[in-house]
Design a protein around this motif. Structure first.
Motif, PDB file in Angstrom:
ATOM      1  N   ARG A 100       0.870  -1.178   0.000  1.00  0.00           N
ATOM      2  CA  ARG A 100       0.000   0.000   0.000  1.00  0.00           C
ATOM      3  C   ARG A 100       0.911   1.233   0.000  1.00  0.00           C
ATOM      4  NH1 ARG A 100      -3.981  -1.028   4.064  1.00  0.00           N
ATOM      5  NH2 ARG A 100      -5.717  -1.331   2.638  1.00  0.00           N
ATOM      6  N   PRO A 101       1.462   1.582  -1.147  1.00  0.00           N
ATOM      7  CA  PRO A 101       2.412   2.699  -1.199  1.00  0.00           C
ATOM      8  C   PRO A 101       1.769   4.068  -1.010  1.00  0.00           C
ATOM      9  CG  PRO A 101       1.997   1.854  -3.393  1.00  0.00           C
ATOM     10  CD  PRO A 101       1.317   0.918  -2.448  1.00  0.00           C
ATOM     11  N   GLU A 102       0.445   4.140  -1.125  1.00  0.00           N
ATOM     12  CA  GLU A 102      -0.261   5.412  -0.933  1.00  0.00           C
ATOM     13  C   GLU A 102      -1.265   5.281   0.207  1.00  0.00           C
ATOM     14  OE1 GLU A 102      -1.519   8.124  -4.290  1.00  0.00           O
ATOM     15  OE2 GLU A 102      -3.501   7.435  -3.625  1.00  0.00           O
ATOM     16  N   HIS A 103      -1.280   6.275   1.091  1.00  0.00           N
ATOM     17  CA  HIS A 103      -2.168   6.258   2.246  1.00  0.00           C
ATOM     18  C   HIS A 103      -2.938   7.567   2.340  1.00  0.00           C
ATOM     19  CE1 HIS A 103      -0.190   2.731   4.209  1.00  0.00           C
ATOM     20  NE2 HIS A 103       0.815   3.141   3.460  1.00  0.00           N
ATOM     21  N   THR A 104      -4.095   7.484   2.974  1.00  0.00           N
ATOM     22  CA  THR A 104      -4.840   8.690   3.315  1.00  0.00           C
ATOM     23  C   THR A 104      -4.159   9.370   4.489  1.00  0.00           C
ATOM     24  OG1 THR A 104      -6.935   7.722   2.583  1.00  0.00           O
ATOM     25  CG2 THR A 104      -7.059   9.600   4.104  1.00  0.00           C
ATOM     26  N   LEU A 105      -3.915  10.655   4.368  1.00  0.00           N
ATOM     27  CA  LEU A 105      -3.296  11.426   5.437  1.00  0.00           C
ATOM     28  C   LEU A 105      -4.386  11.973   6.358  1.00  0.00           C
ATOM     29  CD1 LEU A 105      -0.828  12.834   6.736  1.00  0.00           C
ATOM     30  CD2 LEU A 105      -1.264  14.759   5.178  1.00  0.00           C
ATOM     31  N   LEU A 106      -4.203  11.786   7.663  1.00  0.00           N
ATOM     32  CA  LEU A 106      -5.117  12.334   8.660  1.00  0.00           C
ATOM     33  C   LEU A 106      -4.461  13.518   9.352  1.00  0.00           C
ATOM     34  CD1 LEU A 106      -6.462   9.034  10.299  1.00  0.00           C
ATOM     35  CD2 LEU A 106      -7.417  10.320   8.374  1.00  0.00           C
ATOM     36  N   ASP A 107      -5.215  14.613   9.486  1.00  0.00           N
ATOM     37  CA  ASP A 107      -4.649  15.793  10.134  1.00  0.00           C
ATOM     38  C   ASP A 107      -4.688  15.652  11.649  1.00  0.00           C
ATOM     39  OD1 ASP A 107      -7.261  16.336  10.977  1.00  0.00           O
ATOM     40  OD2 ASP A 107      -7.598  17.905   9.492  1.00  0.00           O
ATOM     41  N   ASP A 157      -6.693  16.576  13.785  1.00  0.00           N
ATOM     42  CA  ASP A 157      -8.011  16.234  14.322  1.00  0.00           C
ATOM     43  C   ASP A 157      -8.527  14.888  13.832  1.00  0.00           C
ATOM     44  OD1 ASP A 157      -8.208  18.714  15.698  1.00  0.00           O
ATOM     45  OD2 ASP A 157      -8.794  19.691  13.814  1.00  0.00           O
ATOM     46  N   GLY A 158      -7.678  14.167  13.081  1.00  0.00           N
ATOM     47  CA  GLY A 158      -8.079  12.864  12.575  1.00  0.00           C
ATOM     48  C   GLY A 158      -8.938  12.915  11.328  1.00  0.00           C
ATOM     49  N   LYS A 159      -8.959  14.036  10.647  1.00  0.00           N
ATOM     50  CA  LYS A 159      -9.767  14.188   9.435  1.00  0.00           C
ATOM     51  C   LYS A 159      -8.890  14.026   8.193  1.00  0.00           C
ATOM     52  CE  LYS A 159     -13.028  17.347  11.678  1.00  0.00           C
ATOM     53  NZ  LYS A 159     -13.618  18.706  11.676  1.00  0.00           N
ATOM     54  N   PRO A 160      -9.466  13.445   7.108  1.00  0.00           N
ATOM     55  CA  PRO A 160      -8.698  13.253   5.873  1.00  0.00           C
ATOM     56  C   PRO A 160      -8.149  14.572   5.345  1.00  0.00           C
ATOM     57  CG  PRO A 160     -10.738  11.993   5.796  1.00  0.00           C
ATOM     58  CD  PRO A 160     -10.827  12.872   7.003  1.00  0.00           C
ATOM     59  N   ALA A 161      -6.865  14.537   4.929  1.00  0.00           N
ATOM     60  CA  ALA A 161      -6.216  15.759   4.440  1.00  0.00           C
ATOM     61  C   ALA A 161      -5.338  15.437   3.239  1.00  0.00           C
ATOM     62  CB  ALA A 161      -5.400  16.396   5.554  1.00  0.00           C
TER      63      ALA A 161
END
Length: 380
Positions: free
Chosen positions: A215-222, A224-228
């Motif tokens: 999984r070379p790409e991930h969702t980034l969480l800021d 506050d735990g929100k997708p960024a």
């Protein structure tokens, strides 16, 4: 009564940190140690931490050289992100201080070798945070294996989930994405767990490894735990090794997967011998054996059934082995500090030195070589 040692703690953040959850609760109540200095990214940050945790009378420092030269510090304890270990450790060693460093000791084998050599030249004491060795279930497993109750060890299988490198990555762990940082699935959760395996059973030879970054790409969480957005990583997120125990030749297999288990199998370790088996099972997120205590169960042939000529198969029983409860994150860390002061050595607790860390770094380097070249590799 041994002389109280003065500790300069690096990485205690007013906003919360591993040091605040593990080292601080123990050191605040320990009679053999006293926190006398703090170092953070700035002197102001160190002062804020001292105020937050009511550490009155501690000096505040904003650099590694400053805390290393503090005359009121006997031991520099470094509890920060892996990529910073080397640069923070070297000044303390140069100053002739005793040093504790979290595991991994450094980003790679070359850095670890340099730190070990310098520590030896300076004649200082060292300790590295491989605190799964202080886990009560691990110590008991080692005791049972050493007693011969399992007979000859035929093999062992360990499976764990790393928690890290699931679908999303919190911004606080961005430093772990590049493989060069040395802070990844293989070095941290796998590294702690396989160190415990070697502590109980001995080292592994003829290592064959398969590593993958699936999984070379991930969702980034800021914060506050929100997708960024998304981020890329080069570190591996799946690891498997096989090999043979140096002691007796039993087969070893260890697999670590990313994230957490959907089937509540976050950590499972079985040791099989000619006379019995041990099973260690962890709780949710138990793949971090250095932090979470697994249950321990012993399976042996039923001696009464065997006495009547019944075949061993199908006549085994599985019983829970009673061990001390570890409690919070400060337990294993505290036992490591105790051992460094000479306490608990007769109860299986050990001091894990920079030399021990170097051996484990050598194992990880062998794993990388095997995965890259398709060869069986040795590190001992």
């Amino acid at each position: 009564m041994p002389e109280q040692k003065r500790i300069g703690l690096v990485g205690l953040s007013a906003k919360g940190s591993w040091a605040a959850r593990s080292h601080l609760p123990y050191l605040r109540k320990a009679s053999l140690y006293k926190i006398t200095a703090l170092q953070n990214s700035s002197k102001d940050a160190a002062e804020a931490a001292a105020e937050e945790y009511s550490l009155d009378g501690t000096s505040a420092h904003g650099s590694a050289s400053a805390i290393a030269s503090d005359p009121n510090v006997d031991i520099v304890a470094i509890s920060v992100n892996v990529p910073r270990h080397y640069d923070l450790t070297r000044p303390a060693l140069e100053a002739g201080k005793d040093v504790f460093v979290e595991w991994p000791l450094a980003r790679n084998l070359a850095e670890a070798e340099d730190l070990v050599l310098l520590a030896q030249q300076k004649g200082v004491r060292t300790m590295v945070g491989l605190q799964a060795r202080q886990n009560p279930a691990v110590i008991k497993a080692k005791e049972i294996v050493a007693s011969g109750k399992l007979g000859r060890i035929l093999g062992t299988t360990m499976y764990g989930h790393a928690v890290i490198f699931g679908p999303s990555i919190h911004q606080s762990f961005l430093y772990g994405l590049p493989i060069e940082a040395g802070a990844n699935l293989l070095t941290i959760p796998f590294g702690h767990a396989v160190d415990a395996l070697c502590f109980v059973l001995g080292e592994v030879r003829d290592v064959s490894a398969t590593l993958a970054n699936l999984r070379p790409e991930h969702t980034l969480l800021d914060r506050d735990g929100k997708p960024a957005g998304t981020v890329q990583k080069t570190a591996h997120d799946y690891a498997n090794i096989t090999g043979f125990l140096v002691n007796g030749g039993g087969i070893v297999e260890v697999t670590y997967a990313p994230g957490v288990s959907r089937t509540n199998r976050d950590f499972y370790w079985e040791i099989n011998g000619t006379e019995g088996s041990l099973v260690l099972e962890g709780p949710k997120m138990g793949g971090h054996l250095q932090m979470h205590q697994p249950s321990l169960k012993l399976a042996t042939h039923d001696p009464e059934a065997a006495a009547h000529g019944a075949p061993p198969s199908g006549n085994q029983y599985l019983e829970e082995v009673t061990v001390e409860k570890a409690g919070d994150y400060s337990y294993n860390v505290g036992k490591a500090w105790d051992a460094w002061a000479g306490i608990g050595l007769d109860h299986g607790h050990t001091v894990t030195t920079f030399e021990d860390a170097l051996l484990r770094h050598g194992m990880i380097e062998a794993i990388y070589r095997s995965a890259k070249l398709g060869t069986r590799e040795n590190y001992v």
